[in-house]
Scaffold this motif. Structure first.
Motif, mmCIF file in Angstrom:
data_model
loop_
_atom_site.group_PDB
_atom_site.id
_atom_site.type_symbol
_atom_site.label_atom_id
_atom_site.label_comp_id
_atom_site.label_asym_id
_atom_site.label_seq_id
_atom_site.Cartn_x
_atom_site.Cartn_y
_atom_site.Cartn_z
ATOM 1 N N VAL A 285 0.847 -1.189 0.000
ATOM 2 C CA VAL A 285 0.000 0.000 0.000
ATOM 3 C C VAL A 285 0.886 1.243 0.000
ATOM 4 N N HIS A 286 0.554 2.199 -0.824
ATOM 5 C CA HIS A 286 1.186 3.514 -0.727
ATOM 6 C C HIS A 286 0.334 4.414 0.147
ATOM 7 N N GLY A 287 -0.952 4.460 -0.106
ATOM 8 C CA GLY A 287 -1.805 5.291 0.727
ATOM 9 C C GLY A 287 -3.216 5.322 0.207
ATOM 10 N N ILE A 288 -4.070 5.965 0.963
ATOM 11 C CA ILE A 288 -5.434 6.279 0.541
ATOM 12 C C ILE A 288 -5.459 7.785 0.323
ATOM 13 N N TRP A 289 -5.640 8.185 -0.925
ATOM 14 C CA TRP A 289 -5.493 9.593 -1.293
ATOM 15 C C TRP A 289 -6.833 10.197 -1.688
ATOM 16 N N PRO A 290 -7.411 11.041 -0.860
ATOM 17 C CA PRO A 290 -8.602 11.784 -1.300
ATOM 18 C C PRO A 290 -8.259 12.607 -2.543
ATOM 19 N N THR A 291 -9.135 12.555 -3.533
ATOM 20 C CA THR A 291 -8.820 13.150 -4.829
ATOM 21 C C THR A 291 -10.054 13.817 -5.419
ATOM 22 N N LYS A 292 -9.844 14.947 -6.081
ATOM 23 C CA LYS A 292 -10.913 15.616 -6.809
ATOM 24 C C LYS A 292 -10.787 15.307 -8.292
ATOM 25 N N ILE A 293 -11.914 15.346 -8.993
ATOM 26 C CA ILE A 293 -11.919 15.034 -10.419
ATOM 27 C C ILE A 293 -10.952 15.958 -11.157
ATOM 28 N N GLY A 294 -10.070 15.359 -11.937
ATOM 29 C CA GLY A 294 -9.171 16.124 -12.779
ATOM 30 C C GLY A 294 -7.877 16.547 -12.131
ATOM 31 N N LYS A 295 -7.702 16.264 -10.840
ATOM 32 C CA LYS A 295 -6.458 16.640 -10.185
ATOM 33 C C LYS A 295 -6.282 15.811 -8.927
#
Length: 228
Positions: free
Chosen positions: A10-20
């Protein structure tokens, strides 16, 4: 370090927004507390390995929490240090990539594969579009699989990864579709210099950080980030 050469970490759990990528380093009342990881420590050492040479035992996990976990904690499912790291470990077991790939005849150490073969193998199990990342060896110019990302919505249900910046056409990847993608059983150690086509600045930063880790651990057996 992981005992198996084909272990996916596992590297991580990354919260992400669409397009970035991002957000990062969110204001949070939950400050990193290593005592919260004690029930998970053996599993973390084997499956979410801290590979930063010369650092304290918890430094990598602290980094992941401070940069990503503080933002993920807005989710009721990831609202504590324990829940955040436990979920990453659970997903790593649920989506065991070494098994997923081998079941689809993608075997570490054998001949190269097309990006679409790897993409289709993962999708056949997770039922959504993953993201496939490659690195390119500086001398041999071989393309090597380095990371597979599986994406989830706020309810932690699998969803298609953001297709807004696909490089590979119908699949979400930075891998060169004209080259076979190598799935090595161990990392080449004679020259740890790599080049890569970047999807975005966030991936560039991640790649540069990752290459630092690999240069430190030249004996490392096929470390692959599994980022969810």
């Amino acid at each position: 370090m992981p005992a198996a050469e084909t272990t996916w970490n596992v590297h991580g759990i990354w919260p992400t927004k669409i397009g970035k990528e991002g957000p990062f380093c969110c204001p949070s009342a939950i400050h990193f507390d290593p005592t919260q990881l004690q029930p998970l420590i053996s599993d973390l050492n084997n499956n979410w390995t801290n590979i930063e040479e010369g650092t304290k035992e918890y430094s990598f996990w602290r980094h992941e929490w401070d940069k990503h976990g503080t933002c993920a904690s807005a989710s009721p499912f990831l609202n504590s240090i324990y829940n955040y790291f436990r979920k990453g470990l659970e997903w790593n077991k649920q989506y065991k990539l070494s098994d997923i790939l081998s079941q689809n005849k993608i075997i570490a150490g054998s001949a190269g594969y097309t990006p679409s073969q790897i993409f289709d193998a993962v999708k056949s199990v997770v039922k959504v579009n993953p993201m496939i990342q490659c690195e390119v060896h500086h001398k041999t110019k071989e393309s090597m699989i380095s990371e597979i990302r599986i994406c989830f919505n706020k309810s932690l249900e699998p969803i298609d990864c953001d297709p807004s910046n696909p490089v590979g056409g119908d699949i979400i990847t930075n891998c060169d579709s004209s080259k076979p993608v190598m799935y090595f059983s161990e990392l080449p150690t004679n020259d740890m210099s790599y080049e890569v086509d970047y999807i975005d600045d966030g991936f560039r930063q991640h790649f540069e950080e990752q290459m630092y880790y690999l240069q430190v651990y030249k004996f490392l057996k096929f470390l692959i980030w599994f980022t969810t």
